[in-house]
Design a protein around this motif. Structure first.
Motif, PDB file in Angstrom:
ATOM      1  N   ILE A 113       6.877  -1.782  -3.713  1.00 48.30           N
ATOM      2  CA  ILE A 113       7.684  -2.757  -2.973  1.00 48.30           C
ATOM      3  C   ILE A 113       9.150  -2.338  -3.014  1.00 48.30           C
ATOM      4  N   ASP A 114       9.632  -1.981  -4.205  1.00 46.18           N
ATOM      5  CA  ASP A 114      11.027  -1.572  -4.367  1.00 46.18           C
ATOM      6  C   ASP A 114      11.339  -0.330  -3.529  1.00 46.18           C
ATOM      7  N   LYS A 115      10.412   0.628  -3.505  1.00 43.40           N
ATOM      8  CA  LYS A 115      10.612   1.852  -2.721  1.00 43.40           C
ATOM      9  C   LYS A 115      10.628   1.549  -1.226  1.00 43.40           C
ATOM     10  N   LYS A 174       8.285 -10.089  -5.011  1.00 49.55           N
ATOM     11  CA  LYS A 174       7.409  -9.799  -6.145  1.00 49.55           C
ATOM     12  C   LYS A 174       5.971  -9.594  -5.682  1.00 49.55           C
ATOM     13  N   LEU A 175       5.290  -8.691  -6.347  1.00 54.56           N
ATOM     14  CA  LEU A 175       3.875  -8.462  -6.108  1.00 54.56           C
ATOM     15  C   LEU A 175       3.077  -9.634  -6.666  1.00 54.56           C
ATOM     16  N   ASN A 176       2.137 -10.138  -5.861  1.00 50.76           N
ATOM     17  CA  ASN A 176       1.211 -11.179  -6.310  1.00 50.76           C
ATOM     18  C   ASN A 176      -0.192 -10.707  -5.955  1.00 50.76           C
ATOM     19  N   ALA A 208      -4.208 -13.746  -0.859  1.00 48.62           N
ATOM     20  CA  ALA A 208      -5.046 -13.222   0.217  1.00 48.62           C
ATOM     21  C   ALA A 208      -4.180 -12.700   1.370  1.00 48.62           C
ATOM     22  N   GLU A 209      -3.004 -13.307   1.561  1.00 48.85           N
ATOM     23  CA  GLU A 209      -2.116 -12.944   2.662  1.00 48.85           C
ATOM     24  C   GLU A 209      -1.359 -11.660   2.346  1.00 48.85           C
ATOM     25  N   ARG A 210      -0.797 -11.045   3.409  1.00 55.63           N
ATOM     26  CA  ARG A 210       0.066  -9.874   3.201  1.00 55.63           C
ATOM     27  C   ARG A 210       1.357 -10.289   2.517  1.00 55.63           C
ATOM     28  N   GLY A 211       1.903 -11.436   2.908  1.00 52.05           N
ATOM     29  CA  GLY A 211       3.153 -11.889   2.326  1.00 52.05           C
ATOM     30  C   GLY A 211       3.332 -13.377   2.521  1.00 52.05           C
ATOM     31  N   MET A 212       4.256 -13.939   1.732  1.00 54.46           N
ATOM     32  CA  MET A 212       4.535 -15.373   1.842  1.00 54.46           C
ATOM     33  C   MET A 212       5.947 -15.633   1.322  1.00 54.46           C
ATOM     34  N   THR A 213       6.660 -16.492   2.048  1.00 50.74           N
ATOM     35  CA  THR A 213       7.980 -16.940   1.607  1.00 50.74           C
ATOM     36  C   THR A 213       7.884 -18.436   1.369  1.00 50.74           C
ATOM     37  N   THR A 214       8.303 -18.872   0.183  1.00 50.99           N
ATOM     38  CA  THR A 214       8.184 -20.271  -0.203  1.00 50.99           C
ATOM     39  C   THR A 214       9.558 -20.864  -0.454  1.00 50.99           C
ATOM     40  N   TYR A 215       9.760 -22.042   0.110  1.00 51.72           N
ATOM     41  CA  TYR A 215      11.006 -22.795  -0.030  1.00 51.72           C
ATOM     42  C   TYR A 215      10.778 -23.898  -1.050  1.00 51.72           C
ATOM     43  N   LEU A 247      11.247 -17.877  -2.724  1.00 56.11           N
ATOM     44  CA  LEU A 247      10.321 -17.000  -3.428  1.00 56.11           C
ATOM     45  C   LEU A 247       9.571 -16.180  -2.385  1.00 56.11           C
ATOM     46  N   VAL A 248       9.698 -14.860  -2.471  1.00 55.68           N
ATOM     47  CA  VAL A 248       9.001 -13.957  -1.553  1.00 55.68           C
ATOM     48  C   VAL A 248       7.953 -13.207  -2.363  1.00 55.68           C
ATOM     49  N   GLU A 249       6.690 -13.361  -1.935  1.00 51.42           N
ATOM     50  CA  GLU A 249       5.585 -12.702  -2.615  1.00 51.42           C
ATOM     51  C   GLU A 249       4.864 -11.779  -1.644  1.00 51.42           C
ATOM     52  N   ILE A 250       4.423 -10.648  -2.156  1.00 49.27           N
ATOM     53  CA  ILE A 250       3.704  -9.658  -1.357  1.00 49.27           C
ATOM     54  C   ILE A 250       2.317  -9.475  -1.968  1.00 49.27           C
ATOM     55  N   GLY A 251       1.295  -9.605  -1.124  1.00 54.07           N
ATOM     56  CA  GLY A 251      -0.088  -9.509  -1.586  1.00 54.07           C
ATOM     57  C   GLY A 251      -0.697  -8.140  -1.331  1.00 54.07           C
ATOM     58  N   PRO A 252      -1.861  -7.887  -1.918  1.00 54.76           N
ATOM     59  CA  PRO A 252      -2.534  -6.594  -1.791  1.00 54.76           C
ATOM     60  C   PRO A 252      -2.811  -6.162  -0.353  1.00 54.76           C
ATOM     61  N   ALA A 253      -3.014  -7.110   0.549  1.00 52.66           N
ATOM     62  CA  ALA A 253      -3.314  -6.753   1.943  1.00 52.66           C
ATOM     63  C   ALA A 253      -2.166  -6.002   2.615  1.00 52.66           C
ATOM     64  N   ALA A 254      -0.957  -6.118   2.087  1.00 51.92           N
ATOM     65  CA  ALA A 254       0.201  -5.426   2.665  1.00 51.92           C
ATOM     66  C   ALA A 254       0.221  -3.944   2.310  1.00 51.92           C
ATOM     67  N   PHE A 255      -0.629  -3.529   1.390  1.00 56.00           N
ATOM     68  CA  PHE A 255      -0.589  -2.165   0.880  1.00 56.00           C
ATOM     69  C   PHE A 255      -1.570  -1.227   1.574  1.00 56.00           C
ATOM     70  N   GLU A 256      -1.981  -1.560   2.790  1.00 49.80           N
ATOM     71  CA  GLU A 256      -2.870  -0.668   3.533  1.00 49.80           C
ATOM     72  C   GLU A 256      -2.169   0.634   3.896  1.00 49.80           C
ATOM     73  N   SER A 257      -0.856   0.565   4.118  1.00 45.61           N
ATOM     74  CA  SER A 257      -0.053   1.759   4.415  1.00 45.61           C
ATOM     75  C   SER A 257       1.396   1.445   4.059  1.00 45.61           C
ATOM     76  N   TRP A 258       2.196   2.503   3.897  1.00 44.29           N
ATOM     77  CA  TRP A 258       3.626   2.292   3.672  1.00 44.29           C
ATOM     78  C   TRP A 258       4.234   1.566   4.868  1.00 44.29           C
ATOM     79  N   ALA A 259       3.770   1.913   6.069  1.00 44.37           N
ATOM     80  CA  ALA A 259       4.295   1.290   7.290  1.00 44.37           C
ATOM     81  C   ALA A 259       4.026  -0.215   7.275  1.00 44.37           C
ATOM     82  N   LEU A 260       2.812  -0.612   6.920  1.00 39.49           N
ATOM     83  CA  LEU A 260       2.460  -2.035   6.895  1.00 39.49           C
ATOM     84  C   LEU A 260       3.200  -2.767   5.771  1.00 39.49           C
ATOM     85  N   LEU A 261       3.413  -2.102   4.654  1.00 39.61           N
ATOM     86  CA  LEU A 261       4.181  -2.705   3.567  1.00 39.61           C
ATOM     87  C   LEU A 261       5.621  -2.953   4.023  1.00 39.61           C
TER      88      LEU A 261
END
Length: 168
Positions: free
Chosen positions: A29-31, A48-50, A54-61, A69-83
């Protein structure tokens, strides 16, 4: 697009490498944030990685004077482009939206969440070249947007009746 190269001082990828799956780590994520030159808004915490999402990402107010709070899920890691695209979706769009206005629109039946999500998915498609999204990744983003957040026709939703003023 095959001649594209993405690089920063510390990290670079060619087009083919963009479509490999990055490790599901906070370091990835940092890269990606550095690689795609994504700015983390002041009103948001660092993403942060969560691994339980199930989702690629989520922002919570969580309310006024609290950081998003911004969380990134495993589904976002299909490719660097998708991340990168997912991080852009969350940080460059959702973190700049008014969650209060979205909530008000939702309560009035005006689809605030739907519009907010469409804006974020459209951002991914508009910046597809920047992120190096493949045609298939773009197609999947478009299908997700159209299926879960369809454009709606509100021409007949709100009808306002005016009672003419009678003059004597």
């Amino acid at each position: 697009l095959t001649s594209c190269s993405f690089e920063t001082q510390q990290f670079n990828l060619n087009y083919e490498e963009l479509h490999h799956s990055p490790p599901q780590t906070q370091e990835s994520i940092d890269k990606a944030i550095k690689l795609f030159r994504i700015q983390v808004p002041q009103r948001a915490n660092w993403p942060k990685l969560n691994k339980d999402m199930a989702e690629r990402g989520m922002t919570t107010y969580y309310g006024l004077n609290k950081k998003l709070l911004v969380e990134i899920g495993p589904a976002a890691f299909e490719s660097w482009a998708l991340l990168g695209s997912t991080l852009g979706h969350e940080l460059e769009v959702h973190c700049k939206q008014s969650f209060i206005l979205i909530n008000i629109k939702d309560r009035l039946g005006l689809d605030g969440t739907l519009d907010a999500e469409r804006d974020a998915y459209q951002h991914e498609l508009d910046d597809a070249e920047r992120f190096g999204l493949s045609i298939e990744e773009q197609r999947q983003i478009k299908m997700t947007m159209d299926f879960y957040y369809p454009v709606r026709n509100y021409s007949n939703k709100f009808i306002i009746y005016f009672k003419p003023i009678q003059q004597n």
